[in-house]
Design an enzyme around this catalytic site. Structure first.
Site, mmCIF file in Angstrom:
data_model
loop_
_atom_site.group_PDB
_atom_site.id
_atom_site.type_symbol
_atom_site.label_atom_id
_atom_site.label_comp_id
_atom_site.label_asym_id
_atom_site.label_seq_id
_atom_site.Cartn_x
_atom_site.Cartn_y
_atom_site.Cartn_z
ATOM 1 N N GLU A 1 34.067 92.990 152.308
ATOM 2 C CA GLU A 1 35.286 92.282 151.885
ATOM 3 C C GLU A 1 35.028 90.772 151.795
ATOM 4 O O GLU A 1 35.537 90.088 150.913
ATOM 5 C CB GLU A 1 36.406 92.595 152.884
ATOM 6 C CG GLU A 1 37.509 91.590 153.007
ATOM 7 C CD GLU A 1 38.600 91.712 151.955
ATOM 8 O OE1 GLU A 1 38.377 92.429 150.972
ATOM 9 O OE2 GLU A 1 39.630 91.059 152.119
ATOM 10 N N THR B 1 41.598 85.560 145.304
ATOM 11 C CA THR B 1 41.937 85.284 146.699
ATOM 12 C C THR B 1 41.364 83.938 147.137
ATOM 13 O O THR B 1 42.010 83.185 147.869
ATOM 14 C CB THR B 1 41.423 86.422 147.601
ATOM 15 O OG1 THR B 1 42.069 87.624 147.177
ATOM 16 C CG2 THR B 1 41.746 86.162 149.054
HETATM 17 N N1 HSE Z 1 45.502 87.844 154.315
HETATM 18 C C1 HSE Z 1 44.778 87.554 153.121
HETATM 19 C C2 HSE Z 1 45.408 86.359 152.423
HETATM 20 C C3 HSE Z 1 44.793 88.765 152.256
HETATM 21 O O1 HSE Z 1 46.626 86.322 152.314
HETATM 22 O O2 HSE Z 1 44.681 85.485 151.981
HETATM 23 C C4 HSE Z 1 44.101 88.622 150.950
HETATM 24 O O3 HSE Z 1 44.542 89.667 150.077
#
Ligand code: HSE
Length: 341
Positions: free
Chosen positions: A143, A207
């Site tokens: 990931e 992300t």
């Molecule tokens: N917790 C992470 C974020 C998840 O919000 O950046 C990424 O999908």
């Protein structure tokens, strides 16, 4: 589709196909610590043994040729290699095929699903039966490649299903080792009528980019509100108290910083709440938006309202997924999805 020609001769071996589901990270009030699994969409990794050492890909389907075929440059390959590294040194190599069912950069936990499917497929085809905590760490390494950081809030529910609370970080001690940063996952109860509507608008947010807008400071008032909600959310699940749950589904940390990245977000959220959702927010780092609802029928209506708001206020079409929270996470499935010739 990206393909690599077969090379060398391989011992015939049983192929193992592993599915890992889409997930909603953060769940509004639990930035980086809460996640839940969805029924329906997900990624599949097929693994078979080869006489060649290491891990390689035969093919990646469904990614439009965008995911690198090099096993050390994609989430499934890195996770599978981390599992393979825990096998005896004379263990066979692995040939993988990734069937990408989840869109890239969608906020549906796609890199976590690939990483989890890769780790579990490697584990099963090698016959290792590693503990869940070790698979979690191996998938977390994958990931990290796919998303730029290890988000166990997506990885844990993709692996285990349900609603997960992740405690602890992810350090550099590597998979299968213990240390101060050893993550722990608390699998939370699922109120029986809880259902999710998730709309994936046809835009992409990486992300990495959504994390850049986060900065590294949270005002104290926002932190207090957020940890109150996180604790209240957990209590609401144990009590099956959907009124309390609704009150806790507010994000004071990520949503205020990220909402402007998603076209029409404010109107989409408003449409969800006006149609009776318990709460709505960004799914993970977006652009997908989720709503939690009391019952599948309500979730269906809420999802349709969100789709319409994306269309009218955001000027973008989307895909709707409506499902209960998935009780099962990654699992061996009888076959891989059919692919175009
Ligand atoms: N917790 C992470 C974020 C998840 O919000 O950046 C990424 O999908």
């Amino acid at each position: 589709m990206t393909t690599l020609m077969e090379s060398g001769s391989h011992p015939p071996s049983r192929a193992v196909h592993v599915f890992a589901p889409a997930t909603v990270g953060n769940v509004a009030c639990g930035f980086d610590v809460l996640g839940l699994a969805l029924e329906g969409p997900g990624d599949v990794v097929t693994a078979r043994l080869t006489s060649e050492p290491g891990v390689r890909f035969d093919a990646i389907h469904g990614d439009g040729g965008r995911i690198p075929l090099a096993a050390d440059r994609n989430a499934a390959g890195i996770a599978a290699a981390a599992v393979r590294a825990l096998a005896p040194s004379d263990a066979p190599g692995l040939a993988l095929t990734l069937h990408k069912g989840l869109p890239l950069a969608s906020g549906l936990g796609g890199s976590a699903a690939s990483a989890v499917a890769g780790a579990v497929a490697a584990d099963r085809v090698l016959g290792l039966e590693l503990p869940a905590g070790t698979l979690l760490r191996c998938a977390g390494l994958g990931e990290r490649e796919g998303a730029g950081a290890s988000h166990l809030d997506n990885v844990a529910p993709a692996l285990l299903g349900g609603i997960c609370l992740v405690l602890g970080g992810f350090g550099d001690s590597g998979p299968g080792t213990t240390g101060d940063d050893e993550p722990a996952v608390v699998e939370l109860p699922i109120p029986p009528t809880l259902a999710a509507a998730v709309v994936h608008p046809h835009v992409e947010i990486r992300t990495r980019d959504a994390r850049e807008v986060m900065g590294d400071k949270v005002p104290l008032s926002a932190a207090v509100a957020q940890w109150g909600n996180t604790a209240g959310f957990v209590a609401a699940l144990y009590r099956e108290d959907l009124e309390l749950l609704a009150r806790t589904l507010v994000d004071h940390v990520a949503e205020p910083r990220r909402a402007s990245l998603v076209p029409g977000f404010a109107q989409v959220k408003e449409a969800a709440l006006a149609t009776g959702a318990l709460g709505a927010s960004l799914s993970g780092s977006g652009p997908s938006v989720f709503a939690l609802c009391d019952g599948i029928g309500r979730a269906q209506a809420v999802g349709q309202a969100m789709m319409e708001a994306f269309r009218t206020a955001g000027g973008v079409e989307g895909d709707l997924h409506v499902s209960p929270v998935a009780r099962r996470g990654a699992r061996v499935v009888p076959s891989a999805p059919r692919t175009e010739p």
